[in-house]
Design an enzyme around this catalytic site. Structure first.
Site, PDB file in Angstrom:
ATOM      1  N   SER A  15     -20.765 -41.658 -40.120  1.00  0.00           N
ATOM      2  CA  SER A  15     -20.006 -42.901 -39.929  1.00  0.00           C
ATOM      3  C   SER A  15     -19.560 -43.065 -38.472  1.00  0.00           C
ATOM      4  CB  SER A  15     -18.781 -42.905 -40.831  1.00  0.00           C
ATOM      5  OG  SER A  15     -19.165 -42.678 -42.164  1.00  0.00           O
ATOM      6  N   GLU A  35     -29.909 -36.471 -35.182  1.00  0.00           N
ATOM      7  CA  GLU A  35     -29.506 -36.163 -36.566  1.00  0.00           C
ATOM      8  C   GLU A  35     -30.589 -35.277 -37.189  1.00  0.00           C
ATOM      9  OE1 GLU A  35     -26.726 -36.834 -38.681  1.00  0.00           O
ATOM     10  OE2 GLU A  35     -27.927 -35.527 -39.969  1.00  0.00           O
ATOM     11  N   CYS A  43     -20.838 -39.684 -45.848  1.00  0.00           N
ATOM     12  CA  CYS A  43     -20.321 -40.828 -46.600  1.00  0.00           C
ATOM     13  C   CYS A  43     -21.429 -41.546 -47.368  1.00  0.00           C
ATOM     14  CB  CYS A  43     -19.612 -41.775 -45.631  1.00  0.00           C
ATOM     15  SG  CYS A  43     -19.112 -43.321 -46.385  1.00  0.00           S
ATOM     16  N   CYS A  48     -18.707 -40.726 -50.099  1.00  0.00           N
ATOM     17  CA  CYS A  48     -18.046 -41.936 -50.621  1.00  0.00           C
ATOM     18  C   CYS A  48     -18.961 -42.845 -51.437  1.00  0.00           C
ATOM     19  CB  CYS A  48     -17.492 -42.769 -49.467  1.00  0.00           C
ATOM     20  SG  CYS A  48     -16.897 -41.829 -48.068  1.00  0.00           S
ATOM     21  N   LYS A  51     -20.584 -41.251 -54.639  1.00  0.00           N
ATOM     22  CA  LYS A  51     -19.431 -40.916 -55.507  1.00  0.00           C
ATOM     23  C   LYS A  51     -18.913 -42.163 -56.214  1.00  0.00           C
ATOM     24  CE  LYS A  51     -15.675 -41.659 -54.241  1.00  0.00           C
ATOM     25  NZ  LYS A  51     -14.905 -40.893 -53.282  1.00  0.00           N
ATOM     26  N   TYR A 177      -8.936 -34.212 -53.321  1.00  0.00           N
ATOM     27  CA  TYR A 177      -9.667 -35.459 -53.572  1.00  0.00           C
ATOM     28  C   TYR A 177     -10.953 -35.223 -54.379  1.00  0.00           C
ATOM     29  CZ  TYR A 177      -7.504 -38.427 -49.835  1.00  0.00           C
ATOM     30  OH  TYR A 177      -6.682 -39.170 -49.045  1.00  0.00           O
ATOM     31  N   GLU A 181     -11.707 -36.299 -58.335  1.00  0.00           N
ATOM     32  CA  GLU A 181     -12.676 -37.386 -58.496  1.00  0.00           C
ATOM     33  C   GLU A 181     -13.862 -36.934 -59.359  1.00  0.00           C
ATOM     34  OE1 GLU A 181     -13.659 -38.809 -54.567  1.00  0.00           O
ATOM     35  OE2 GLU A 181     -11.883 -40.088 -54.491  1.00  0.00           O
ATOM     36  N   THR A 310     -13.788 -41.788 -43.705  1.00  0.00           N
ATOM     37  CA  THR A 310     -14.745 -42.613 -42.979  1.00  0.00           C
ATOM     38  C   THR A 310     -14.074 -43.696 -42.123  1.00  0.00           C
ATOM     39  OG1 THR A 310     -16.664 -42.230 -44.339  1.00  0.00           O
ATOM     40  CG2 THR A 310     -16.514 -44.411 -43.385  1.00  0.00           C
ATOM     41  N   ALA A 341      -7.343 -43.975 -50.968  1.00  0.00           N
ATOM     42  CA  ALA A 341      -7.430 -44.014 -52.430  1.00  0.00           C
ATOM     43  C   ALA A 341      -8.153 -42.777 -52.920  1.00  0.00           C
ATOM     44  CB  ALA A 341      -8.190 -45.255 -52.886  1.00  0.00           C
ATOM     45  N   HIS A 436       0.169 -64.126 -61.704  1.00  0.00           N
ATOM     46  CA  HIS A 436       0.417 -63.800 -63.105  1.00  0.00           C
ATOM     47  C   HIS A 436      -0.779 -64.171 -63.975  1.00  0.00           C
ATOM     48  CE1 HIS A 436       2.991 -62.887 -66.476  1.00  0.00           C
ATOM     49  NE2 HIS A 436       2.604 -63.999 -67.059  1.00  0.00           N
ATOM     50  N   GLU A 441       1.429 -57.775 -59.699  1.00  0.00           N
ATOM     51  CA  GLU A 441       2.616 -58.613 -59.483  1.00  0.00           C
ATOM     52  C   GLU A 441       3.905 -57.788 -59.582  1.00  0.00           C
ATOM     53  OE1 GLU A 441       3.571 -61.648 -62.493  1.00  0.00           O
ATOM     54  OE2 GLU A 441       2.211 -60.632 -63.852  1.00  0.00           O
TER      55      GLU A 441
HETATM   56  P1  NDP Z   1      -8.940 -31.228 -50.015  1.00  0.00           P
HETATM   57  O1  NDP Z   1      -8.413 -30.643 -48.758  1.00  0.00           O
HETATM   58  O2  NDP Z   1      -8.506 -32.579 -50.420  1.00  0.00           O
HETATM   59  O3  NDP Z   1      -8.665 -30.242 -51.214  1.00  0.00           O
HETATM   60  C1  NDP Z   1      -9.071 -28.917 -51.172  1.00  0.00           C
HETATM   61  C2  NDP Z   1      -8.559 -28.214 -52.396  1.00  0.00           C
HETATM   62  O4  NDP Z   1      -9.105 -26.919 -52.451  1.00  0.00           O
HETATM   63  C3  NDP Z   1      -7.049 -28.090 -52.419  1.00  0.00           C
HETATM   64  O5  NDP Z   1      -6.601 -28.322 -53.719  1.00  0.00           O
HETATM   65  C4  NDP Z   1      -6.833 -26.647 -51.985  1.00  0.00           C
HETATM   66  O6  NDP Z   1      -5.686 -26.070 -52.537  1.00  0.00           O
HETATM   67  C5  NDP Z   1      -8.050 -25.969 -52.573  1.00  0.00           C
HETATM   68  N1  NDP Z   1      -8.437 -24.767 -51.829  1.00  0.00           N
HETATM   69  C6  NDP Z   1      -8.573 -24.647 -50.487  1.00  0.00           C
HETATM   70  N2  NDP Z   1      -8.926 -23.404 -50.166  1.00  0.00           N
HETATM   71  C7  NDP Z   1      -8.984 -22.699 -51.316  1.00  0.00           C
HETATM   72  C8  NDP Z   1      -9.276 -21.348 -51.619  1.00  0.00           C
HETATM   73  N3  NDP Z   1      -9.566 -20.476 -50.664  1.00  0.00           N
HETATM   74  N4  NDP Z   1      -9.228 -20.971 -52.922  1.00  0.00           N
HETATM   75  C9  NDP Z   1      -8.926 -21.848 -53.896  1.00  0.00           C
HETATM   76  N5  NDP Z   1      -8.645 -23.154 -53.661  1.00  0.00           N
HETATM   77  C10 NDP Z   1      -8.672 -23.568 -52.383  1.00  0.00           C
HETATM   78  O7  NDP Z   1     -10.516 -31.138 -49.826  1.00  0.00           O
HETATM   79  P2  NDP Z   1     -11.715 -31.756 -50.663  1.00  0.00           P
HETATM   80  O8  NDP Z   1     -12.772 -30.734 -50.589  1.00  0.00           O
HETATM   81  O9  NDP Z   1     -11.278 -32.254 -51.986  1.00  0.00           O
HETATM   82  O10 NDP Z   1     -12.106 -32.999 -49.794  1.00  0.00           O
HETATM   83  C11 NDP Z   1     -12.253 -32.893 -48.370  1.00  0.00           C
HETATM   84  C12 NDP Z   1     -11.729 -34.120 -47.698  1.00  0.00           C
HETATM   85  O11 NDP Z   1     -12.645 -35.176 -47.860  1.00  0.00           O
HETATM   86  C13 NDP Z   1     -10.417 -34.656 -48.274  1.00  0.00           C
HETATM   87  O12 NDP Z   1      -9.312 -34.012 -47.732  1.00  0.00           O
HETATM   88  C14 NDP Z   1     -10.467 -36.108 -47.899  1.00  0.00           C
HETATM   89  O13 NDP Z   1      -9.925 -36.280 -46.627  1.00  0.00           O
HETATM   90  C15 NDP Z   1     -11.957 -36.397 -47.885  1.00  0.00           C
HETATM   91  N6  NDP Z   1     -12.310 -37.145 -49.109  1.00  0.00           N
HETATM   92  C16 NDP Z   1     -11.834 -38.414 -49.250  1.00  0.00           C
HETATM   93  C17 NDP Z   1     -12.116 -39.131 -50.378  1.00  0.00           C
HETATM   94  C18 NDP Z   1     -11.556 -40.504 -50.542  1.00  0.00           C
HETATM   95  O14 NDP Z   1     -11.145 -41.097 -49.544  1.00  0.00           O
HETATM   96  N7  NDP Z   1     -11.497 -41.015 -51.746  1.00  0.00           N
HETATM   97  C19 NDP Z   1     -12.952 -38.601 -51.443  1.00  0.00           C
HETATM   98  C20 NDP Z   1     -13.392 -37.258 -51.215  1.00  0.00           C
HETATM   99  C21 NDP Z   1     -13.077 -36.569 -50.074  1.00  0.00           C
HETATM  100  P3  NDP Z   1      -4.227 -26.243 -51.883  1.00  0.00           P
HETATM  101  O15 NDP Z   1      -3.785 -27.630 -52.212  1.00  0.00           O
HETATM  102  O16 NDP Z   1      -3.417 -25.199 -52.553  1.00  0.00           O
HETATM  103  O17 NDP Z   1      -4.399 -26.020 -50.427  1.00  0.00           O
END
Ligand code: NDP
Length: 452
Positions: A15, A35, A43, A48, A51, A177, A181, A310, A341, A436, A441
């Site tokens: 992106s 690339e 994305c 995104c 997904k 996230y 999801e 993104t 979101a 409404h 609302e």
């Molecule tokens: P996140 O950082 O959101 O979540 C990672 C999860 O993994 C947390 O619950 C974390 O736990 C856990 N975790 C991390 N390390 C370990 C470990 N060593 N052992 C066990 N559990 C662990 O990352 P995601 O992979 O879900 O997504 C990456 C990023 O991508 C997101 O942060 C977001 O910014 C982006 N994204 C955005 C979306 C959207 O806009 N809808 C959709 C998907 C991704 P803890 O909380 O305890 O640290």
């Protein structure tokens, strides 16, 4: 660009990289982009976009169930994973073509292969070395899998979209996230779904009330949540994966998705050749103008360790291109009030501060919060509920946070994001006439103070 192949050479066509390349080329400068894998990046290819397509697919399950109360009789719907998977693949291929045409149409030279930085002005791709006045690293991030015996049996969001067979028993590891999801997606598509998370509540960092509410709703959809729990090991049995958990249980499943965070994609990028500074996770350190510790090398997007979103990478790209190639005064990227979101079922939409954060920032706050059964869920008998919440700074009356858990929360909060970004007050919300009958609302009719 005296003596260089390019004015700007971008590494990574995701992106941020594509946007920076196209926008700079539009300024009349010579741009190349390298690339090696996904034109359009995570994305478009494994993030995104696919997904959201799978999330739409999963929502049909609830729609079919809801239809009966509205008078429809539908014979048992059947889901075909190969159809969804292959239709998605065809759509992504189409988008790849769009991306390529956009790049070519804007005069950007596409270079296929893995880029490795050799010096402050040169990048090697295969056996060719390209030179550029400036380099831009936009290589994004890559899934991180924790280290435990059998971790190699985990898949990540890179592989999940193309599974040859639908996993009837699906385990997600993580509570962020991607975890919530995909738990919602595979649950909706009919898999027996378990989410294993080390914390006591999913979605750390989100508003506490919204997290709790969303977690209950997710559970209500039939996902088994194993909290305060970690994977100790995974063993491959003949037709299943045996997942041993820290609570002593062993679960047999067909697939394990590790959704345990993403780290800056810097492997083999040659950062050591120029001595670019990185943080402890390997993400590239940049200043407010996205410049690394090497003056001719810039970086933006996930690889810099900021919000992995993104639209943030796109905004960073626009800011950088403006600052590099426009005569106007430099801009500074504003990271405040980024709406976001989570497309779990139901969705979560949020902008601004959580109640907890607002309490730290402001002397006194007001919270308006309501939970209700959306009208759509009346005749259907669907038990799903909705949360809408505003956090207000008492002194200025500004709405400093909005949190919604419910259908299409992302669509709703995008609009509220403008109001919060513009610094509108609770009085402005109250003065707005509702539409409404909608769920939204509620956000302009919230008059009863929930707490201070
Ligand atoms: P996140 O950082 O959101 O979540 C990672 C999860 O993994 C947390 O619950 C974390 O736990 C856990 N975790 C991390 N390390 C370990 C470990 N060593 N052992 C066990 N559990 C662990 O990352 P995601 O992979 O879900 O997504 C990456 C990023 O991508 C997101 O942060 C977001 O910014 C982006 N994204 C955005 C979306 C959207 O806009 N809808 C959709 C998907 C991704 P803890 O909380 O305890 O640290």
């Amino acid at each position: 660009m005296a003596g260089y192949d390019f004015d700007l050479l971008v590494i990574g066509a995701g992106s941020g990289g594509v946007r920076a390349a196209r926008m700079s080329a539009a300024q009349g400068i010579k741009v190349g982009i390298i690339e090696d894998r996904y034109w359009g990046g995570t994305c478009v290819n494994v993030g995104c976009v696919p997904k959201k397509l799978y999330s739409y697919a999963a929502h049909f399950a609830e729609d079919f169930a809801d239809a009966a109360g509205y008078g429809w009789s539908i014979s048992k719907p059947e889901f075909s994973w190969p159809t969804l998977r292959d239709n998605r693949a065809a759509e992504i291929l189409r988008l790849n073509g769009v991306y390529n045409r956009l790049l070519e149409g804007s005069g950007v030279q596409r270079i296929e292969g893995r880029g490795k930085i050799l010096s402050a002005h040169t990048v090697q791709v295969g056996d060719k070395t390209w030179s550029s006045e400036r380099l831009l690293i936009a290589t994004g991030s890559w899934p991180f899998i924790p280290d435990f015996p059998g971790a190699e049996f985990c898949i990540t969001s890179n592989e999940i979209f193309d599974l040859p067979e639908f996993p009837k028993r699906f385990l997600v590891y993580g509570g962020g996230y991607i975890a919530v999801e995909f738990a919602s997606i595979f649950n909706g598509l009919g898999a027996e779904t378990t989410l294993v998370y080390r914390g006591d509540k999913v979605l750390r960092g989100f508003d506490e009330e919204a997290r709790s509410f969303a977690q209950d709703e997710i559970k209500g959809h039939g996902i088994s949540l194993l909290l305060g729990c970690e994977i100790l090991r995974i063993d491959r049995h003949l037709n299943a994966l045996a997942v041993t958990l820290s609570d002593g249980r062993t679960l047999e499943v067909d697939a394990v998705l590790s959704a345990t965070g993403r780290r800056g994609n810097v492997t083999d990028l040659g950062l050591e050749n120029v001595g670019i500074k990185t943080n402890k996770n390997g993400e590239i350190t940049v200043d407010t103008n996205f410049c690394t510790t090497i003056p001719s090398i810039y970086a933006l997007g996930d690889v810099t360790g900021g919000p992995q979103l993104t639209p943030v990478a796109l905004a960073e790209a626009m800011t950088l291109v403006h600052n590099l190639y426009s005569e106007e005064e430099n801009r500074v990227m504003d990271y405040a009030n980024i709406p976001t979101a989570v497309f779990c079922h139901p969705n979560i939409g949020t902008v601004g501060l959580s109640e907890e954060k607002a309490r730290e920032v402001y002397k006194s706050i007001r919270v308006y919060s309501t939970r209700f059964k959306p009208m759509r869920n009346t005749l259907s008998g669907n038990e799903g509920r909705c949360l809408m919440k505003l956090v207000v700074d008492d002194a200025s009356d500004k709405v400093v946070g909005c949190h919604v858990v419910g259908a299409d929360a992302g669509e709703l909060v995008q609009g509220i994001g403008i109001a919060v970004k513009a610094g509108l007050t609770k009085a402005d919300f109250d003065a707005t006439i509702g539409i409404h009958p909608t769920s939204a609302e509620e956000l302009v009719t919230l008059r009863t103070l929930t707490r201070r």
